[in-house]
Scaffold this active site. Sequence first.
Site, PDB file in Angstrom:
ATOM      1  N   HIS A 117       0.821  -1.215   0.000  1.00 48.35           N
ATOM      2  CA  HIS A 117       0.000   0.000   0.000  1.00 48.35           C
ATOM      3  C   HIS A 117       0.853   1.262   0.000  1.00 48.35           C
ATOM      4  O   HIS A 117       0.320   2.363   0.019  1.00 48.35           O
ATOM      5  CB  HIS A 117      -0.871  -0.006   1.249  1.00 48.35           C
ATOM      6  N   ASP A 282      -1.146  -3.893  -4.068  1.00 48.48           N
ATOM      7  CA  ASP A 282      -0.894  -5.262  -4.546  1.00 48.48           C
ATOM      8  C   ASP A 282      -2.087  -6.191  -4.336  1.00 48.48           C
ATOM      9  O   ASP A 282      -1.974  -7.399  -4.545  1.00 48.48           O
ATOM     10  CB  ASP A 282       0.365  -5.833  -3.889  1.00 48.48           C
TER      11      ASP A 282
HETATM   12  C1  G1P Z   1       1.699  -3.357   8.525  1.00 52.71           C
HETATM   13  C2  G1P Z   1       0.455  -3.804   9.245  1.00 52.71           C
HETATM   14  C3  G1P Z   1       0.422  -5.315   9.331  1.00 52.71           C
HETATM   15  C4  G1P Z   1       0.539  -5.910   7.925  1.00 52.71           C
HETATM   16  C5  G1P Z   1       1.764  -5.343   7.223  1.00 52.71           C
HETATM   17  C6  G1P Z   1       1.843  -5.801   5.791  1.00 52.71           C
HETATM   18  O1  G1P Z   1       2.830  -3.784   9.227  1.00 52.71           O
HETATM   19  O2  G1P Z   1       0.372  -3.237  10.529  1.00 52.71           O
HETATM   20  O3  G1P Z   1      -0.770  -5.719   9.947  1.00 52.71           O
HETATM   21  O4  G1P Z   1       0.650  -7.303   7.987  1.00 52.71           O
HETATM   22  O5  G1P Z   1       1.723  -3.917   7.245  1.00 52.71           O
HETATM   23  O6  G1P Z   1       0.722  -5.411   5.045  1.00 52.71           O
HETATM   24  P1  G1P Z   1       3.665  -2.807  10.224  1.00 52.71           P
HETATM   25  O7  G1P Z   1       4.038  -1.601   9.413  1.00 52.71           O
HETATM   26  O8  G1P Z   1       2.711  -2.444  11.323  1.00 52.71           O
HETATM   27  O9  G1P Z   1       4.823  -3.634  10.696  1.00 52.71           O
HETATM   28 ZN    ZN Z   2      -0.735  -5.031   0.260  1.00 50.56          ZN
END
Ligand code: G1P
Ligand code: ZN
Length: 545
Positions: A117, A282
Site C-alpha cells: 500500500h 498489490d
Molecule cells: C503493517 C500492518 C500489518 C501488515 C503489514 C503488511 O505492518 O500493521 O498488519 O501485515 O503492514 O501489510 P507494520 O508496518 O505495522 O509492521
Molecule cells: Zn498489500
Amino acid sequence: MVTIQTTPFSDQKPGTSGLRKKTRVFMQPHYVENFVQAVFNTVREDLPEGFADQTLVVGGDGRFHNRVATQTILRMAAANGFGRVLVGRDCMLSTPAASAVIRRRGALGGLVLSASHNPGGIDADFGIKYNVRNGGPAPESITQRIYEHSLKIKEYVTLDQPDFDLKGEGTFRIDNSEVVIIDPLADYTAVFEELFDFESLRALFARGFRMQFDAMNAITGPYAHHILEELLGAAAGTVINGTPLEDFGGLHPDPNLAHAPELVAHMNAPDAPDLGAACDGDGDRNLILGRNFFVTPGDSLALIAEHAQTCIPGYRAGLAGVARSMPTSTAVDRVAQAMKVPCYETPTGWKFFGNLMDAGLCTICGEESFGTGSNHVREKDGLWAVLCWLSIMAATSKPVSEVVREHWQRFGRSYYQRHDYEGLELATATEIIEALRSKLTTLADASIAGSRIARADDFSYTDSTDGSVSAHQGIRILLEDGSRIVCRLSGTGTEGATLRLYVERYLKDGGEGAIEAVLAPLVQAAREVVDLRARLGRDEPTIIT
Ligand code: G1P
Ligand code: ZN
C-alpha cells in the site's frame, strides 16, 4: 551465462513483509541482483538436487521499477538453473494471485514485486518478497538466512541477453530453462469459482444490487473488471480507478477512510450504492463500506467468520479455527467462542497465519490493517473479502449496516482505533518502546481510564506448530474491563520510524455509541502511559484508522 562480481549491501534485511525500500535504493547497480541471488543461495541450501525440476513464480503490482526488476529476475532465475519460471503477463500478479499460482502449479516459491500500500514511483517505494511453497511469505527462519547470505555475497549469475517480450502469452526456452508467460487472472479466478457460489452472486447483481469498487489505480483493476463486471454481471462502471499505473496516479493506494476519499464520498452521497470496497496496491488489503457506514477491519473479520459457513460454499464444512494478529480487535474471538472453534493470537504480519493453516488449525484470519483472508491462499486477499461480503449480501438481503448492527446486538461491539505517529526519528521511537517496556512491572498494579490493569506485557509468540518463538512483538496493556492498549513500531516503513498505538474498548451496548467519545478516556490514558507529549512534543497522531 555470466558471473558478475559484487559486494554486499548491509541493509537487505527483510521486514514485516519482505525487503521494502525507497525505489532509488533498489535502482542502485547490483541491488536487486544481490538480494535475488541471496534468496536463491538460501533456498538452494535446502535443495541438494538443485533447481532443475523446480518452478519459480514471478510477478508484481505494476508499480514503477516492476518491469525492470522482473527482467532482472527472469535472467537470474534461468542462469541459476530453474527448470520453469512462470511470470504474469506484463509482469503483473497481485499478491494473493501469486500465492494462488504458487499453490496450484506446485511451485517451489515466488518473488513478488511490491511495496503493498506504499506509494509508487521513482521517489516512492519498492519491494521484493519471497514466498515459499505453501504460497505464503517466507518465515523468519528463511528471511534471516537470506539476510545472512546478502551480507557475504561475492557474485551472482545472470544471462547476457536482451529483455523478454512479456506483453503476450508464450514460452521462451533458454538451455534447460523455460520462461512461461501466464494469464495473471486465470488461477486466481479458478480458486474463487471453487469457493464462492457465482450463480447466487450473479443473481444478486441481476436483482439490481449496486456496488462501487475502487482499485486505486493499482493491480486489482483487471481482476475486478474480470470477476465483478464480466463474470458476476456488476454494472459497467462498478470498478473505478481500474487501470494499474506505475505511480498509482499519485494516489496512496491504502484502502482506508483517509486514502480512499472518492469512494467514501460516493458511499456517503444520497444515491450511494449498496456496497463500497477498495483494495491496496498489490491487492491483499480491503476496505468495506455500506451506505454511510464504515465496517472496521476487526468487525469485517468477525462478520465473515460468523457468516462463512452459511453463506459461502467453500466453508460449508465449518471453520477449523480463526486467527487474528495481536493488535487486531477481539471481535472475532467472541464469534469463535460462540462457534466453539479455537481463536489464535499471532504477531503482526501474515507469515504467522500460514503455519496454522498448513497444520489445518485455522480457516479464516485477519488483521486490523485492512487484511482478511482464508486458507484458500497463504496471503491476505482483498477481493476475497469483497466476495465474502457480496455472499453475505446475497444470503441475507440486508444492508451492510443492518448486518453489522445485528452482530453488535448479539456479540457486543469492540470500539477500536489505530493511531499512527509517522516520520519519527528511529532513536526516539525506540526509546519510547524501551521506556514503556521498563514500566511494565509497575503498571501491573495501576489503574488507568477508570479500570485496573489486569496484565501488562511485551507480547511473545510461540508457534504451536514448530515451537519457534517471536519475542518483542508489541507492548500490550490489558484492562480488567476488557479494554486494551497496544503499542509497537511498524516493520514496513522505508523512512524513519512509525509508532502505532492501538486502542480497543469492548461494550455490550448495542454498538450505537459514538466511537470518539467511547474511546476518548482510553486514548488519553494511552498517550499518558506512552508519555507522548514529553517525548514527541505532540500527542495528535498523523493518521487514525
Ligand atoms: C503493517 C500492518 C500489518 C501488515 C503489514 C503488511 O505492518 O500493521 O498488519 O501485515 O503492514 O501489510 P507494520 O508496518 O505495522 O509492521
Ligand atoms: Zn498489500
